[in-house]
Motif scaffolding. Structure first.
Motif, PDB file in Angstrom:
ATOM      1  N   ASN A   1       0.837  -1.200   0.000  1.00 38.46           N
ATOM      2  CA  ASN A   1       0.000   0.000   0.000  1.00 38.46           C
ATOM      3  C   ASN A   1       0.873   1.252   0.000  1.00 38.46           C
ATOM      4  O   ASN A   1       2.010   1.238   0.479  1.00 38.46           O
ATOM      5  CB  ASN A   1      -0.966   0.026   1.192  1.00 38.46           C
ATOM      6  CG  ASN A   1      -0.285   0.286   2.512  1.00 38.46           C
ATOM      7  OD1 ASN A   1       0.408  -0.574   3.033  1.00 38.46           O
ATOM      8  ND2 ASN A   1      -0.476   1.473   3.054  1.00 38.46           N
ATOM      9  N   THR A   2       0.319   2.318  -0.566  1.00 32.56           N
ATOM     10  CA  THR A   2       0.979   3.609  -0.626  1.00 32.56           C
ATOM     11  C   THR A   2       0.134   4.627   0.133  1.00 32.56           C
ATOM     12  O   THR A   2      -0.967   4.320   0.595  1.00 32.56           O
ATOM     13  CB  THR A   2       1.145   4.079  -2.080  1.00 32.56           C
ATOM     14  OG1 THR A   2      -0.119   3.938  -2.753  1.00 32.56           O
ATOM     15  CG2 THR A   2       2.179   3.251  -2.818  1.00 32.56           C
ATOM     16  N   TRP A   3       0.643   5.841   0.238  1.00 36.21           N
ATOM     17  CA  TRP A   3      -0.149   6.926   0.806  1.00 36.21           C
ATOM     18  C   TRP A   3      -1.249   7.305  -0.187  1.00 36.21           C
ATOM     19  O   TRP A   3      -1.060   7.216  -1.398  1.00 36.21           O
ATOM     20  CB  TRP A   3       0.732   8.141   1.101  1.00 36.21           C
ATOM     21  CG  TRP A   3       1.865   7.849   2.029  1.00 36.21           C
ATOM     22  CD1 TRP A   3       3.153   7.563   1.685  1.00 36.21           C
ATOM     23  CD2 TRP A   3       1.812   7.786   3.458  1.00 36.21           C
ATOM     24  NE1 TRP A   3       3.924   7.322   2.809  1.00 36.21           N
ATOM     25  CE2 TRP A   3       3.110   7.462   3.924  1.00 36.21           C
ATOM     26  CE3 TRP A   3       0.807   7.974   4.407  1.00 36.21           C
ATOM     27  CZ2 TRP A   3       3.424   7.319   5.267  1.00 36.21           C
ATOM     28  CZ3 TRP A   3       1.115   7.841   5.751  1.00 36.21           C
ATOM     29  CH2 TRP A   3       2.400   7.518   6.172  1.00 36.21           C
ATOM     30  N   SER A   4      -2.402   7.746   0.309  1.00 35.75           N
ATOM     31  CA  SER A   4      -3.519   8.051  -0.584  1.00 35.75           C
ATOM     32  C   SER A   4      -3.386   9.421  -1.233  1.00 35.75           C
ATOM     33  O   SER A   4      -3.987   9.668  -2.279  1.00 35.75           O
ATOM     34  CB  SER A   4      -4.852   7.984   0.182  1.00 35.75           C
ATOM     35  OG  SER A   4      -4.867   8.921   1.250  1.00 35.75           O
ATOM     36  N   GLY A   5      -2.601  10.323  -0.664  1.00 35.22           N
ATOM     37  CA  GLY A   5      -2.460  11.659  -1.222  1.00 35.22           C
ATOM     38  C   GLY A   5      -1.198  11.799  -2.046  1.00 35.22           C
ATOM     39  O   GLY A   5      -1.239  11.982  -3.261  1.00 35.22           O
ATOM     40  N   TRP A   6      -0.052  11.705  -1.400  1.00 33.37           N
ATOM     41  CA  TRP A   6       1.225  11.732  -2.103  1.00 33.37           C
ATOM     42  C   TRP A   6       2.273  11.121  -1.198  1.00 33.37           C
ATOM     43  O   TRP A   6       2.075  11.008   0.020  1.00 33.37           O
ATOM     44  CB  TRP A   6       1.612  13.165  -2.493  1.00 33.37           C
ATOM     45  CG  TRP A   6       1.933  14.037  -1.305  1.00 33.37           C
ATOM     46  CD1 TRP A   6       1.045  14.769  -0.570  1.00 33.37           C
ATOM     47  CD2 TRP A   6       3.215  14.240  -0.722  1.00 33.37           C
ATOM     48  NE1 TRP A   6       1.682  15.412   0.449  1.00 33.37           N
ATOM     49  CE2 TRP A   6       3.034  15.128   0.377  1.00 33.37           C
ATOM     50  CE3 TRP A   6       4.498  13.788  -1.002  1.00 33.37           C
ATOM     51  CZ2 TRP A   6       4.089  15.542   1.188  1.00 33.37           C
ATOM     52  CZ3 TRP A   6       5.550  14.205  -0.196  1.00 33.37           C
ATOM     53  CH2 TRP A   6       5.335  15.068   0.876  1.00 33.37           C
ATOM     54  N   GLY A   7       3.403  10.714  -1.783  1.00 30.35           N
ATOM     55  CA  GLY A   7       4.467  10.153  -0.966  1.00 30.35           C
ATOM     56  C   GLY A   7       5.564   9.565  -1.815  1.00 30.35           C
ATOM     57  O   GLY A   7       5.507   9.562  -3.052  1.00 30.35           O
ATOM     58  N   SER A   8       6.576   9.032  -1.140  1.00 31.87           N
ATOM     59  CA  SER A   8       7.690   8.363  -1.814  1.00 31.87           C
ATOM     60  C   SER A   8       8.042   7.066  -1.080  1.00 31.87           C
ATOM     61  O   SER A   8       9.168   6.605  -1.126  1.00 31.87           O
ATOM     62  CB  SER A   8       8.911   9.282  -1.872  1.00 31.87           C
ATOM     63  OG  SER A   8       9.300   9.677  -0.557  1.00 31.87           O
ATOM     64  N   GLU A   9       7.039   6.499  -0.396  1.00 34.41           N
ATOM     65  CA  GLU A   9       7.231   5.259   0.352  1.00 34.41           C
ATOM     66  C   GLU A   9       6.130   4.277   0.011  1.00 34.41           C
ATOM     67  O   GLU A   9       5.055   4.638  -0.466  1.00 34.41           O
ATOM     68  CB  GLU A   9       7.213   5.527   1.862  1.00 34.41           C
ATOM     69  CG  GLU A   9       8.366   6.374   2.366  1.00 34.41           C
ATOM     70  CD  GLU A   9       8.295   6.589   3.866  1.00 34.41           C
ATOM     71  OE1 GLU A   9       9.358   6.751   4.479  1.00 34.41           O
ATOM     72  OE2 GLU A   9       7.172   6.590   4.417  1.00 34.41           O
ATOM     73  N   VAL A  10       6.404   3.000   0.284  1.00 30.16           N
ATOM     74  CA  VAL A  10       5.416   1.947   0.126  1.00 30.16           C
ATOM     75  C   VAL A  10       5.539   0.999   1.315  1.00 30.16           C
ATOM     76  O   VAL A  10       6.637   0.771   1.834  1.00 30.16           O
ATOM     77  CB  VAL A  10       5.623   1.178  -1.205  1.00 30.16           C
ATOM     78  CG1 VAL A  10       7.012   0.572  -1.283  1.00 30.16           C
ATOM     79  CG2 VAL A  10       4.570   0.089  -1.374  1.00 30.16           C
ATOM     80  N   GLY A  11       4.414   0.477   1.765  1.00 34.37           N
ATOM     81  CA  GLY A  11       4.415  -0.544   2.799  1.00 34.37           C
ATOM     82  C   GLY A  11       4.321  -1.924   2.156  1.00 34.37           C
ATOM     83  O   GLY A  11       3.388  -2.194   1.392  1.00 34.37           O
ATOM     84  N   LEU A  12       5.302  -2.791   2.432  1.00 31.22           N
ATOM     85  CA  LEU A  12       5.286  -4.173   1.945  1.00 31.22           C
ATOM     86  C   LEU A  12       4.938  -5.076   3.122  1.00 31.22           C
ATOM     87  O   LEU A  12       5.714  -5.208   4.070  1.00 31.22           O
ATOM     88  CB  LEU A  12       6.642  -4.546   1.349  1.00 31.22           C
ATOM     89  CG  LEU A  12       6.792  -6.007   0.890  1.00 31.22           C
ATOM     90  CD1 LEU A  12       5.826  -6.312  -0.258  1.00 31.22           C
ATOM     91  CD2 LEU A  12       8.235  -6.306   0.473  1.00 31.22           C
ATOM     92  N   TRP A  13       3.771  -5.689   3.054  1.00 31.61           N
ATOM     93  CA  TRP A  13       3.260  -6.542   4.139  1.00 31.61           C
ATOM     94  C   TRP A  13       3.501  -8.000   3.785  1.00 31.61           C
ATOM     95  O   TRP A  13       3.168  -8.445   2.685  1.00 31.61           O
ATOM     96  CB  TRP A  13       1.768  -6.295   4.332  1.00 31.61           C
ATOM     97  CG  TRP A  13       1.438  -4.879   4.674  1.00 31.61           C
ATOM     98  CD1 TRP A  13       1.330  -3.829   3.805  1.00 31.61           C
ATOM     99  CD2 TRP A  13       1.196  -4.352   5.973  1.00 31.61           C
ATOM    100  NE1 TRP A  13       1.027  -2.670   4.492  1.00 31.61           N
ATOM    101  CE2 TRP A  13       0.936  -2.963   5.821  1.00 31.61           C
ATOM    102  CE3 TRP A  13       1.160  -4.910   7.248  1.00 31.61           C
ATOM    103  CZ2 TRP A  13       0.647  -2.139   6.905  1.00 31.61           C
ATOM    104  CZ3 TRP A  13       0.863  -4.094   8.330  1.00 31.61           C
ATOM    105  CH2 TRP A  13       0.612  -2.722   8.145  1.00 31.61           C
ATOM    106  N   THR A  14       4.062  -8.753   4.716  1.00 34.73           N
ATOM    107  CA  THR A  14       4.352 -10.170   4.511  1.00 34.73           C
ATOM    108  C   THR A  14       3.546 -11.004   5.494  1.00 34.73           C
ATOM    109  O   THR A  14       3.597 -10.758   6.706  1.00 34.73           O
ATOM    110  CB  THR A  14       5.849 -10.462   4.714  1.00 34.73           C
ATOM    111  OG1 THR A  14       6.617  -9.609   3.858  1.00 34.73           O
ATOM    112  CG2 THR A  14       6.166 -11.907   4.382  1.00 34.73           C
TER     113      THR A  14
END
Length: 321
Positions: free
Chosen positions: A211-224
């Motif tokens: 998942n990413t931020w809904s507005g803006w960003g430069s990160e992603v969450g990788l869920w395992t």
């Protein structure tokens, strides 16, 4: 359904599918299996052969699941390892303040045959919330759905994810495990988790969401997700930074022949895939955050060490989306 030979050699085919149902937006989704194509919209589905023949006309989810309650946000996938279709629809009753997820799995590779059906209560134990924008996934280790939970009184609450027993592939037990209040490692709440559909097997028996931020960003969450999907599976998130900055498109997409703009949406992940120890995902982005260029944004993650392989934005001339 048509035999496999009828599906070979067709590189491009265009045919009429479900007509307008009056829903705005229609939330159209499609899954292609060995023989059939299943198209779902708000709030029903139809089945076609790969040559465009209508196999089963529009069927409302209300009649399919046998309920008169409000149904919305369809999802449909085809799992090639199991040769089965999986469909999901959200159910909401604002009067009784109840929220459910309805899931169906085809009993064969032919979508017009029999289906197994389940209903899952998804409001939290305190009864204060309901699910929106569910995402659906499946692999050899389980069935999965996630969604954004909103308070009945208004406002976003948290993201929720549920794992389900792989015995559902044969109509068996549907017990599983639920995670809620999911957060980035920074402590910020997750939003719009998307399952990474597997294109290759995973010898470590891991499943991934991003998942990413809904507005803006430069990160992603990788869920395992690891372990027994029915009893205390493990879940961990790695926040990966260094992506090319993405921005929500918002309400500024030009519509030819009209002065009205189209809502381009936020910058949540739209599609994700897993293959050979890598996770790929895509989303739409306002390239320079100025309403001039909409881009196709693709990211490749290394799922072994939780790092960024690359991110890339593709776009065209000014004012083209």
């Amino acid at each position: 359904s048509d035999p496999p030979a009828a599906n070979r050699g067709v590189s491009y085919l265009n045919f009429e599918a479900i007509d307008s149902t009056g829903w705005i937006p229609p939330d159209t989704v499609v899954a292609a299996g060995l023989y059939d194509i299943v198209e779902a919209t708000n709030s029903g589905f139809a089945i076609y052969s790969k040559t465009g023949r209508e196999i089963q006309g529009y069927t409302s989810f209300a009649s399919f699941f046998g309920t008169s309650e409000f149904l919305f946000d369809p999802r449909v996938i085809y799992n090639p390892a199991k040769d089965r279709y999986v469909m999901l629809i959200l159910q909401k009753n604002s009067t009784s303040q109840t929220s459910h997820v309805r899931i169906a799995i085809s009993q064969s590779p032919w979508a017009d045959g029999d289906w197994w059906r389940w209903s899952f209560n998804v409001e939290h134990s305190d009864g204060l919330d309901w699910m929106d924008y569910a995402t659906l996934g499946a692999d050899n280790f389980g069935i999965y759905f996630a969604g954004n939970m909103y308070n009945w009184a208004g406002g976003f609450r948290w993201a929720k994810l549920r794992t389900l027993n792989p015995a559902m592939w044969t109509g068996g037990d549907s017990n599983g495990w639920e995670f809620w209040d999911l957060q980035f490692s920074s402590g910020d709440g997750a939003f719009g988790l998307q399952f990474a559909d597997p294109h290759t097997s995973n010898l470590n028996e891991e499943s991934y969401f991003v998942n990413t931020w809904s507005g803006w960003g430069s990160e992603v969450g990788l869920w395992t997700i690891t372990g027994d999907r029915t009893s205390s599976p493990g879940i961990a998130v790695t926040t990966i930074s260094g992506l090319t900055t993405y921005y929500a498109l918002g309400e500024n997409v030009d519509q030819p022949g009209s002065t009205a703009d189209i809502a381009g949406g936020d910058s949540r992940v739209m599609n994700a895939k897993y293959t050979n120890r890598r996770v790929f995902f895509t989303l739409g982005t306002d390239v320079a955050d100025d309403g001039a260029n909409g881009g196709w944004y693709t990211v490749k993650l290394n799922s072994d060490d939780g790092t960024l392989d690359w991110s890339h934005v593709l776009w065209g001339a000014d004012q083209y989306y």
